[in-house]
Design a protein around this motif. Structure first.
Motif, PDB file in Angstrom:
ATOM      1  N   GLN A  33      46.641  38.951  35.627  1.00  0.00           N
ATOM      2  CA  GLN A  33      46.703  38.559  37.034  1.00  0.00           C
ATOM      3  C   GLN A  33      45.459  37.802  37.484  1.00  0.00           C
ATOM      4  OE1 GLN A  33      49.433  39.098  38.758  1.00  0.00           O
ATOM      5  NE2 GLN A  33      50.448  40.343  37.208  1.00  0.00           N
ATOM      6  N   GLU A  80      44.818  34.619  37.903  1.00  0.00           N
ATOM      7  CA  GLU A  80      45.059  33.578  38.914  1.00  0.00           C
ATOM      8  C   GLU A  80      45.239  34.185  40.296  1.00  0.00           C
ATOM      9  OE1 GLU A  80      45.214  31.615  35.268  1.00  0.00           O
ATOM     10  OE2 GLU A  80      46.329  33.402  35.889  1.00  0.00           O
ATOM     11  N   VAL A  81      45.972  35.299  40.361  1.00  0.00           N
ATOM     12  CA  VAL A  81      46.187  35.972  41.652  1.00  0.00           C
ATOM     13  C   VAL A  81      44.866  36.494  42.195  1.00  0.00           C
ATOM     14  CG1 VAL A  81      47.367  37.885  42.795  1.00  0.00           C
ATOM     15  CG2 VAL A  81      48.535  36.595  41.006  1.00  0.00           C
ATOM     16  N   LYS A  98      41.821  35.356  41.511  1.00  0.00           N
ATOM     17  CA  LYS A  98      40.984  34.229  41.924  1.00  0.00           C
ATOM     18  C   LYS A  98      41.423  33.683  43.273  1.00  0.00           C
ATOM     19  CE  LYS A  98      39.814  32.721  37.236  1.00  0.00           C
ATOM     20  NZ  LYS A  98      39.986  31.651  36.206  1.00  0.00           N
ATOM     21  N   GLU A  99      42.732  33.608  43.477  1.00  0.00           N
ATOM     22  CA  GLU A  99      43.241  33.105  44.758  1.00  0.00           C
ATOM     23  C   GLU A  99      42.904  34.062  45.897  1.00  0.00           C
ATOM     24  OE1 GLU A  99      44.976  30.455  47.322  1.00  0.00           O
ATOM     25  OE2 GLU A  99      44.578  30.191  45.165  1.00  0.00           O
ATOM     26  N   ARG A 143      39.222  33.786  46.855  1.00  0.00           N
ATOM     27  CA  ARG A 143      38.740  32.493  47.318  1.00  0.00           C
ATOM     28  C   ARG A 143      38.262  32.609  48.762  1.00  0.00           C
ATOM     29  NH1 ARG A 143      42.650  27.518  46.395  1.00  0.00           N
ATOM     30  NH2 ARG A 143      42.124  28.135  44.254  1.00  0.00           N
ATOM     31  N   SER A 150      36.714  38.474  33.455  1.00  0.00           N
ATOM     32  CA  SER A 150      36.194  37.138  33.757  1.00  0.00           C
ATOM     33  C   SER A 150      35.466  36.544  32.560  1.00  0.00           C
ATOM     34  CB  SER A 150      35.251  37.195  34.961  1.00  0.00           C
ATOM     35  OG  SER A 150      35.930  37.635  36.118  1.00  0.00           O
ATOM     36  N   ASP A 157      37.965  35.403  30.013  1.00  0.00           N
ATOM     37  CA  ASP A 157      38.576  34.146  30.451  1.00  0.00           C
ATOM     38  C   ASP A 157      37.677  32.961  30.113  1.00  0.00           C
ATOM     39  OD1 ASP A 157      40.597  32.603  31.905  1.00  0.00           O
ATOM     40  OD2 ASP A 157      39.052  32.359  33.436  1.00  0.00           O
ATOM     41  N   SER A 198      38.505  30.059  27.436  1.00  0.00           N
ATOM     42  CA  SER A 198      38.620  28.708  28.002  1.00  0.00           C
ATOM     43  C   SER A 198      37.786  27.703  27.228  1.00  0.00           C
ATOM     44  CB  SER A 198      38.189  28.718  29.472  1.00  0.00           C
ATOM     45  OG  SER A 198      39.010  29.562  30.242  1.00  0.00           O
ATOM     46  N   ARG A 213      46.514  35.715  27.606  1.00  0.00           N
ATOM     47  CA  ARG A 213      45.530  34.807  28.213  1.00  0.00           C
ATOM     48  C   ARG A 213      45.292  33.591  27.336  1.00  0.00           C
ATOM     49  NH1 ARG A 213      44.932  33.734  33.161  1.00  0.00           N
ATOM     50  NH2 ARG A 213      43.139  32.404  33.461  1.00  0.00           N
ATOM     51  N   LYS A 245      48.252  31.183  27.600  1.00  0.00           N
ATOM     52  CA  LYS A 245      48.315  30.587  28.939  1.00  0.00           C
ATOM     53  C   LYS A 245      47.291  29.463  29.101  1.00  0.00           C
ATOM     54  CE  LYS A 245      48.557  31.888  33.819  1.00  0.00           C
ATOM     55  NZ  LYS A 245      49.967  31.461  33.949  1.00  0.00           N
TER      56      LYS A 245
END
Length: 231
Positions: free
Chosen positions: A25, A27-28, A30-31, A34, A131, A134, A138, A179, A182
């Protein structure tokens, strides 16, 4: 732990749930985290200049800062060293072939490239939060044109296949796999060797999922039987 036919049973890790569950989750999260308002420029802080009163004037006047000869020479030397260092750094960056260097990749990529053992790599990853995981994943590859990055992706796929075969830390490996795919699905689908490795990964994932499903169903049947027996 061995099961039927001397095959290892699926085991879970002892990591706190927050270390791996949040990877599904991100992305959720991070949103949600924000900021609602854009960053505002701070108000200008007041500053003071040294002033002095002269004998023949009522109004204050600014006092100049007088540096001694040694201080002035030191100041000029410092500025000259800063300029020279900046010039050398700029020339060095221009002469560097950045795509062939791994200094900008993650420590995970470095460990994969150095052929460290799977146990050491897994131990390192399990010590990181969501984090950090990720970020590590990345930086494995920067796109389809990153040839060195594609090689690192293939190493990572082989690492994940090996972890699925061991059937240890099952829920953590599933979170890492989710992850990883994705973040790099586009780069993987555009490379033939990566696609072949992913098919192998899918077969291993299918085997592990069928084993897990069979174990869950077996335990549910046992619980249902005992419940009816005591009922």
């Amino acid at each position: 732990i061995l099961g039927k036919d001397d095959k290892p049973l699926i085991t879970l890790s002892e990591l706190p749930r927050a270390y791996w569950a949040n990877l599904f989750q991100l992305e959720v999260i991070k949103e949600r985290n924000r900021p609602q308002k854009p960053p505002q420029k701070p108000k200008q802080a007041p500053f003071f200049l040294p002033v002095a009163h002269t004998d023949d004037s009522i109004e204050p006047t600014f006092t100049p800062i007088n540096l001694s000869n040694d201080e002035a020479q030191n100041s000029k030397g410092t500025k000259r060293r800063i300029i020279n260092h900046a010039s050398e750094t700029h020339i060095e960056k221009e002469n560097t072939n950045i795509p062939n260097l791994d200094y900008s990749r993650s420590k995970f990529a470095e460990k994969l490239s150095e052929n460290e053992s799977d146990e050491e790599i897994m131990e390192y990853l399990m010590g990181l939060g969501p984090s950090a995981i990720d970020v590590e994943f990345s930086l494995l590859c920067f796109g389809c044109e990153d040839d060195r990055g594609i090689e690192v992706l293939n190493l990572a796929i082989n690492f994940l296949i090996a972890q699925l075969k061991k059937r240890k830390n099952y829920e953590v490996v599933q979170a890492y796999l989710h992850r990883f795919l994705k973040l790099h699905n586009e780069s993987i689908t555009k490379n033939e060797r990566s696609r072949k490795l992913v098919r192998k990964l899918m077969r291993e994932q299918d085997v592990s999922m069928r084993n897990l499903s069979a174990l869950v169903k077996e335990n549910l049947c046992l619980v249902q039987f005992l419940t009816d027996l005591h009922g």
